[in-house]
Design an enzyme around this catalytic site. Structure first.
Site, PDB file in Angstrom:
ATOM      1  N   ASP A 151      -4.741  40.748 -23.827  1.00  0.00           N
ATOM      2  CA  ASP A 151      -3.695  41.449 -23.733  1.00  0.00           C
ATOM      3  C   ASP A 151      -4.238  43.144 -23.110  1.00  0.00           C
ATOM      4  OD1 ASP A 151      -1.232  43.219 -23.992  1.00  0.00           O
ATOM      5  OD2 ASP A 151      -0.619  41.272 -24.972  1.00  0.00           O
ATOM      6  N   HIS A 205       0.080  42.990 -18.767  1.00  0.00           N
ATOM      7  CA  HIS A 205      -0.662  42.995 -20.008  1.00  0.00           C
ATOM      8  C   HIS A 205      -2.076  42.426 -19.816  1.00  0.00           C
ATOM      9  CE1 HIS A 205       2.450  43.952 -22.745  1.00  0.00           C
ATOM     10  NE2 HIS A 205       3.237  43.227 -22.108  1.00  0.00           N
ATOM     11  N   GLU A 210       7.203  41.493 -19.211  1.00  0.00           N
ATOM     12  CA  GLU A 210       6.967  42.727 -19.189  1.00  0.00           C
ATOM     13  C   GLU A 210       6.025  43.157 -17.952  1.00  0.00           C
ATOM     14  OE1 GLU A 210       7.757  44.275 -23.655  1.00  0.00           O
ATOM     15  OE2 GLU A 210       5.906  43.430 -23.241  1.00  0.00           O
ATOM     16  N   TYR A 222      10.834  37.196 -34.445  1.00  0.00           N
ATOM     17  CA  TYR A 222       9.763  38.151 -34.329  1.00  0.00           C
ATOM     18  C   TYR A 222       9.259  38.740 -35.992  1.00  0.00           C
ATOM     19  CZ  TYR A 222       8.969  38.273 -29.609  1.00  0.00           C
ATOM     20  OH  TYR A 222       8.641  38.273 -28.366  1.00  0.00           O
ATOM     21  N   ASP A 243       7.014  40.495 -36.791  1.00  0.00           N
ATOM     22  CA  ASP A 243       6.454  41.803 -36.760  1.00  0.00           C
ATOM     23  C   ASP A 243       7.497  42.758 -37.051  1.00  0.00           C
ATOM     24  OD1 ASP A 243       7.647  41.373 -34.144  1.00  0.00           O
ATOM     25  OD2 ASP A 243       6.223  42.867 -33.019  1.00  0.00           O
ATOM     26  N   GLU A 290       0.228  45.091 -33.437  1.00  0.00           N
ATOM     27  CA  GLU A 290       0.069  46.314 -33.265  1.00  0.00           C
ATOM     28  C   GLU A 290       0.022  47.280 -34.570  1.00  0.00           C
ATOM     29  OE1 GLU A 290       2.416  44.762 -31.349  1.00  0.00           O
ATOM     30  OE2 GLU A 290       2.588  45.272 -29.556  1.00  0.00           O
TER      31      GLU A 290
HETATM   32  C1  ACM Z   1       6.782  39.730 -25.772  1.00  0.00           C
HETATM   33  O1  ACM Z   1       7.413  40.059 -26.951  1.00  0.00           O
HETATM   34  N1  ACM Z   1       6.645  40.874 -24.993  1.00  0.00           N
HETATM   35  C2  ACM Z   1       6.980  38.447 -25.215  1.00  0.00           C
END
Ligand code: ACM
Length: 534
Positions: free
Chosen positions: A194, A265, A328, A419, A421, A471
């Site tokens: 990344d 990324h 992204e 997710y 996180d 992160e």
């Molecule tokens: C992602 O969470 N950007 C795939």
């Protein structure tokens, strides 16, 4: 009366009503069929292990060494089937009628019989045995008498881990794989590259790790604070370490899907080799979280580079799927770049979105040439899907639905439910996270197969996956905290038939099951077990 009793057993098979006491078996995921009987099998020094099936010897050795290291009991293996109890028989027979990964487990007072068509089914039956055994003990260990028939609902039962934003040691990767396997999950999506760090050794491009694996500092605290430290941070996995991890995972029936992010990324790779970008200007490995404008240029030079990188990756990872990212991708640089405009023109493309599709299709050819399949985040739908690509739906489920309707394979991983996180309790009582709110019950409520798909489209949904972006996750303990117990809930979503699911019942089992996590030294979110966060 017999009818009523068997009806009760099938409706409430978790509860053994012997001695008027409710016994909950802490099995996660809940088996497909289970009938609890009276009495116990006692596992101890005199218990014998017998198998007529040589091909499952690795599973038997695994069972044997687990019992020895956990309970100090050294079980004796015999070549001839014992005439009387107390013994455990492992039997693998390809003719046995059970879906792939399935097993039957029969525990009576003098015998345990675990049957499957192959080692995978035996391995999953062993996980069930481990959850049925007391978490600690010596001498004589009780196993409740029970008859189980069990097999998975979905073929992709995945967990992801971002090792770029923060780097986790090999020992932890193995522990994470153990945890995945213990819930009968079978995919580890390993996010290896990344903007903030390139984590896989590539022999032909040593600067990817010499330069790309280290950043000069990291963001500290909340994103809005915009604060940084100046501590050099990084690390990478050598090819020898990766081979070791792949082989470790194979023994646990976990397939590793490596992710090499492109064309966005990609800042860490560009920092190592600036000619991979459109500007060719020097760049530094990212320190700030978020989305970078500096992405791979879709030039022949980049494709040659990625061909070499992906071939080294495919040499290391033998699985069917190679994740190529695709999410992204900001088009700012591509819109400015004369090289990109020329590629758009010469390939009759409409715009930068079609250029992204062109990029992914070129990459697909490299991966397909080795008989493998690409999987990418749902942005790879934009500008047209590559012919054989699988899609991982993360910005909701719409991308997954669109891909399934185009007869492409899909893995569901919507931010709303998958997710990990995100916060799992009130932010005031939780460590800093990226945002969101995805408590245990929400994960448990997830249904991966959308109603809107036809009969010939539903089988394109391979399964689902929990994502752990790091992160704001700095240590292995915090990875565990964010993953657990949500991973357990997702495991049940992916294994157990929907008609058998019940959140209250799951929660009761988890309350007992967490003692096993304590013994195994696996951290988990404690507030998930407070009544208020149910
Ligand atoms: C992602 O969470 N950007 C795939």
């Amino acid at each position: 009366m017999r009818l009523i009793t068997s009806l009760l057993i099938s409706l409430f098979p978790l509860f053994s009503l012997s001695q008027g006491k409710k016994t909950i078996l802490p099995l996660v995921p809940l088996p497909v069929e289970m009938n609890v009987g009276a009495g116990e099998f006692k596992l101890g020094e005199t218990t014998l292990i017998y198998t007529p099936s040589e091909q499952i010897i690795n599973e038997i050795v695994y069972f044997h060494s687990f019992i020895q290291t956990t309970y100090g009991i050294k079980l004796r293996a015999v070549k001839v089937k014992p005439k009387t109890g107390n013994y455990i028989e492992f039997r693998s027979n390809p003719e046995f009628k059970i879906p792939d990964g399935g097993y039957t487990l029969g525990i009576t007072t003098n015998k345990v019989l675990l049957q499957a068509t192959n080692g995978m089914g035996i391995f999953y039956g062993i996980q069930t045995l481990f959850q049925l055994l007391p978490v600690k003990g010596k001498g004589s260990l009780p196993l409740p008498c029970v008859q189980i028939t069990d097999y998975p609902r979905y073929q992709w039962r995945g967990m992801h881990l971002d090792c770029s934003r923060h780097f986790f040691p090999v020992s932890f990767i193995k522990k994470y794989i153990d945890c995945i396997a213990s819930y009968k999950m079978n995919v580890f999506h390993w996010h290896l590259t990344d903007d903030q760090g390139w984590r896989i050794e590539i022999k032909q491009f040593p600067l990817l790790t010499e330069i790309g694996a280290y950043r000069k500092g990291s963001m500290v605290g909340a994103y809005a604070d915009n604060k940084f430290d100046s501590t050099r941070y990084g690390g990478f996995y050598t090819q020898e370490e990766i081979k070791d991890i792949v082989s470790y995972a194979q023994k646990k029936y976990v397939s590793i899907v490596p992710e090499i992010e492109m064309p966005g990324h990609a800042l860490a790779a560009i920092a190592a080799y600036p000619e991979l970008s459109c500007s060719g200007m020097p760049a530094e490995v990212g320190m700030k979280w978020g989305v970078e404008t500096n992405v791979f240029c879709p030039s022949e030079h980049t494709f040659t580079f990625l061909d070499k990188v992906l071939n080294e990756v495919m040499d290391l990872f033998p699985g069917k799927y190679i994740h190529i990212g695709g999410d992204e991708v900001l088009k700012d640089e591509w819109n400015k770049s004369p090289i990109c405009q020329e590629i758009i023109k010469s390939n009759n493309l409409k715009d930068a979105h079609e250029l992204q599709s062109y990029f992914i299709k070129r990459i697909e050819q490299i991966v397909n040439a080795r008989g493998r399949t690409i999987i990418g985040w749902d942005e790879i739908l934009e500008g047209g899907l590559a012919p054989n690509a699988a899609v991982m739906s993360w910005r909701g489920v719409e991308g997954g639905i669109a891909a399934a309707k185009q007869k492409h394979e899909v893995v569901m991983s919507p931010g709303s439910h998958c997710y990990f996180d995100h916060y799992q309790g009130k932010p005031e009582g939780e460590p800093l996270a990226i945002g969101g709110f995805t408590p245990l019950e929400k994960v448990y409520s997830y249904e991966p197969t959308p109603d809107s798909l036809d009969m010939d489209e539903v089988h394109k949904i391979l399964g689902a996956q929990g994502n752990v972006w790091t992160e704001y996750i700095l240590s292995p303990q915090q990875v565990e905290y964010m993953s657990m117990p949500r991973m357990s809930a997702l495991a049940e979503v992916l294994w157990t038939p929907p008609a058998r699911k019940n959140y209250e019942n799951f929660f009761e089992r988890m309350r007992i099951h967490i003692k096993l996590l304590d013994v195994r030294g696996i951290n988990y979110c404690k507030t998930a077990f407070k009544p208020s966060s149910k």
